[in-house]
Motif scaffolding. Structure first.
Motif, PDB file in Angstrom:
ATOM      1  N   THR A 172       0.854  -1.178   0.000  1.00  0.00           N
ATOM      2  CA  THR A 172       0.000   0.000   0.000  1.00  0.00           C
ATOM      3  C   THR A 172       0.895   1.234   0.000  1.00  0.00           C
ATOM      4  N   ALA A 173       0.315   2.371  -0.355  1.00  0.00           N
ATOM      5  CA  ALA A 173       1.099   3.612  -0.342  1.00  0.00           C
ATOM      6  C   ALA A 173       1.652   3.889   1.057  1.00  0.00           C
ATOM      7  N   GLY A 174       0.853   3.569   2.074  1.00  0.00           N
ATOM      8  CA  GLY A 174       1.310   3.779   3.444  1.00  0.00           C
ATOM      9  C   GLY A 174       2.488   2.903   3.801  1.00  0.00           C
ATOM     10  N   GLN A 175       2.451   1.658   3.380  1.00  0.00           N
ATOM     11  CA  GLN A 175       3.575   0.750   3.633  1.00  0.00           C
ATOM     12  C   GLN A 175       4.829   1.230   2.922  1.00  0.00           C
ATOM     13  N   ARG A 176       4.660   1.674   1.677  1.00  0.00           N
ATOM     14  CA  ARG A 176       5.805   2.214   0.935  1.00  0.00           C
ATOM     15  C   ARG A 176       6.399   3.424   1.644  1.00  0.00           C
ATOM     16  N   ASP A 177       5.529   4.327   2.098  1.00  0.00           N
ATOM     17  CA  ASP A 177       6.011   5.538   2.756  1.00  0.00           C
ATOM     18  C   ASP A 177       6.721   5.221   4.073  1.00  0.00           C
TER      19      ASP A 177
END
Length: 209
Positions: A172-177
């Motif tokens: 997810t974008a959150g995991q990437r960030d």
């Protein structure tokens, strides 16, 4: 397929690499020069390949002093087929990236998805035994059923296109960030080699970070 030597999917022997080198120039080349320019293969192997090609007439062998020079015979009946194979090999990376982007767009159902190629495929060192490493970054609120289906369809489509298994990492974008924030080792490798083929940039630039 051998992703760093794509012409081998059409011409699997060393002759394919030799023809690709000669197709890229109008100048005659010595066997030693050709041996330096092919991505794989020994100098003796290149000489054997050149003799075979000269015997078919697709390569012209000229004696210049005490050595031989070789050039492509573009007047040969088979040259159009050879040129097609060379064009396929020269444009393969662009074709692969476009196919991956198409598969992602087709299965994302309008979701804002980033897809990047990394690993040996991005570095240009992948061979016939290599997986194709892909990273999919999906919105935090993307339904799990969509992301799992997309991962599966992209992996299946890439393997059908190349013959190589696709290894899909889904974040997810959150995991990437979160990985970016802790300067994860994998993030550092993405910065060095990954190329985004679909969607927003995988990582912020140094100025944006």
């Amino acid at each position: 397929m051998d992703l760093s030597n794509p012409i081998s999917a059409v011409i699997p022997t060393l002759e394919g690499q030799v023809l690709r080198v000669l197709a890229g120039t109008s100048q005659p080349l010595t066997a030693s020069t050709i041996a330096r320019l092919v991505s794989r293969g020994s100098a003796p192997g290149v000489r054997v390949a050149l003799r075979r090609l000269a015997a078919t007439g697709t390569v012209v062998q000229d004696q210049v002093g005490s050595q031989y020079e070789y050039r492509a015979n573009r007047a040969h009946a088979a040259w159009s087929a050879i040129q097609s194979a060379v064009d396929f090999a020269n444009g393969f990376r662009t074709r692969l990236d476009a196919q991956i982007a198409h598969l992602v767009a087709e299965s994302a159902q309008g979701a804002r998805v980033t897809c990047a190629v990394f690993g040996s495929t991005a570095r240009g060192t992948a061979d016939v035994d290599s997986d194709i490493d892909l990273l999919l970054v999906v919105p935090d609120d993307a339904p799990e059923v969509l992301t799992e289906s997309m991962s599966r369809r992209v992996a299946e489509g890439v393997e059908a296109f190349t013959g190589n298994p696709a290894n899909v990492l889904l974040l997810t974008a959150g995991q990437r960030d979160e990985m970016v924030g802790r300067d994860d080792a994998l993030v550092r490798s993405w910065r060095a080699e990954a190329r985004t083929v679909h969607g927003p940039a995988l990582l912020p630039t140094a100025k944006e970070a």
